[in-house]
Structures are given as C-alpha cells and as structure tokens.
Design a protein around this motif. Structure first.
Motif, mmCIF file in Angstrom:
data_model
loop_
_atom_site.group_PDB
_atom_site.id
_atom_site.type_symbol
_atom_site.label_atom_id
_atom_site.label_comp_id
_atom_site.label_asym_id
_atom_site.label_seq_id
_atom_site.Cartn_x
_atom_site.Cartn_y
_atom_site.Cartn_z
ATOM 1 N N ARG A 1 4.988 -20.946 -35.459
ATOM 2 C CA ARG A 1 6.106 -20.103 -35.893
ATOM 3 C C ARG A 1 6.461 -19.096 -34.802
ATOM 4 N N LYS A 2 7.761 -18.888 -34.605
ATOM 5 C CA LYS A 2 8.229 -17.954 -33.589
ATOM 6 C C LYS A 2 7.617 -16.573 -33.806
ATOM 7 N N ASN A 3 7.136 -15.980 -32.747
ATOM 8 C CA ASN A 3 6.555 -14.638 -32.741
ATOM 9 C C ASN A 3 5.224 -14.525 -33.458
ATOM 10 N N CYS A 4 4.562 -15.620 -33.763
ATOM 11 C CA CYS A 4 3.252 -15.522 -34.399
ATOM 12 C C CYS A 4 2.186 -16.054 -33.441
ATOM 13 N N GLY A 5 2.040 -17.366 -33.365
ATOM 14 C CA GLY A 5 1.095 -17.963 -32.427
ATOM 15 C C GLY A 5 -0.368 -17.795 -32.794
ATOM 16 N N ALA A 6 -0.670 -17.515 -34.056
ATOM 17 C CA ALA A 6 -2.068 -17.395 -34.473
ATOM 18 C C ALA A 6 -2.778 -18.717 -34.246
ATOM 19 N N SER A 7 -4.064 -18.647 -33.916
ATOM 20 C CA SER A 7 -4.835 -19.878 -33.768
ATOM 21 C C SER A 7 -6.131 -19.753 -34.550
ATOM 22 N N GLY A 8 -6.658 -20.893 -34.923
ATOM 23 C CA GLY A 8 -7.912 -20.923 -35.654
ATOM 24 C C GLY A 8 -9.079 -21.022 -34.692
ATOM 25 N N PRO A 9 -10.283 -21.149 -35.255
ATOM 26 C CA PRO A 9 -11.470 -21.291 -34.418
ATOM 27 C C PRO A 9 -11.385 -22.541 -33.541
#
Length: 78
Positions: free
Chosen positions: A33-41
């Motif tokens: 998602r634009k402006n998020c970029g969270a990643s998991g382990p």
C-alpha cells in the motif's frame, strides 16, 4: 492456506511475498500500500531442486510469520 491478516498500520490486505536478496535466501510478507511498506518477519526461503527460489514453498512460511507477528512470545522466553 490461511487468509492474509490486514496490515496493522494501514488496514490493507494488499500483502505479497517479497524476496530480499538475489540468491533468494530470505523472504518476508510486505504491504504494497502506498505510504505504508510494512513488512513481516524475515524467513529462510525455500529452494527447488535447481536451487532456485521456490515461492510456492516459501509463501506459507512467510504468511504464517506475517499473521503471527503480533503474537506474544512463549512464556519461557527470557
């Protein structure tokens, strides 16, 4: 296979597998998602018989890590 849990930061379910290096040794679920970029382990990637990155075998591990990223640690963890 499990459903993808939404991103805790933006609420998106537009989550996909991201390969971290050219050799395909590491991978993680990543929010596009634009402006998020969270990643998991990060998980160890699986490889096929030709030693190529195996997305089909790596995806379930990465998905499980993404969906359980907010789980509390085991009680015996110091």
């Amino acid at each position: 296979m499990s459903e993808v849990m939404m991103c805790p930061f933006c609420g998106s379910t537009a989550i996909e597998l991201l390969q971290f290096d050219e050799d395909g040794d590491y991978a993680a679920m990543f929010c596009r998602r634009k402006n998020c970029g969270a990643s998991g382990p990060v998980v160890d990637a699986e490889h096929n018989d030709d030693n190529d990155f195996d997305e089909g075998a790596t995806y379930p591990k990465a998905l499980s890590a993404w969906n359980n990223r907010l789980s509390p640690p085991p009680e015996d963890t110091p």
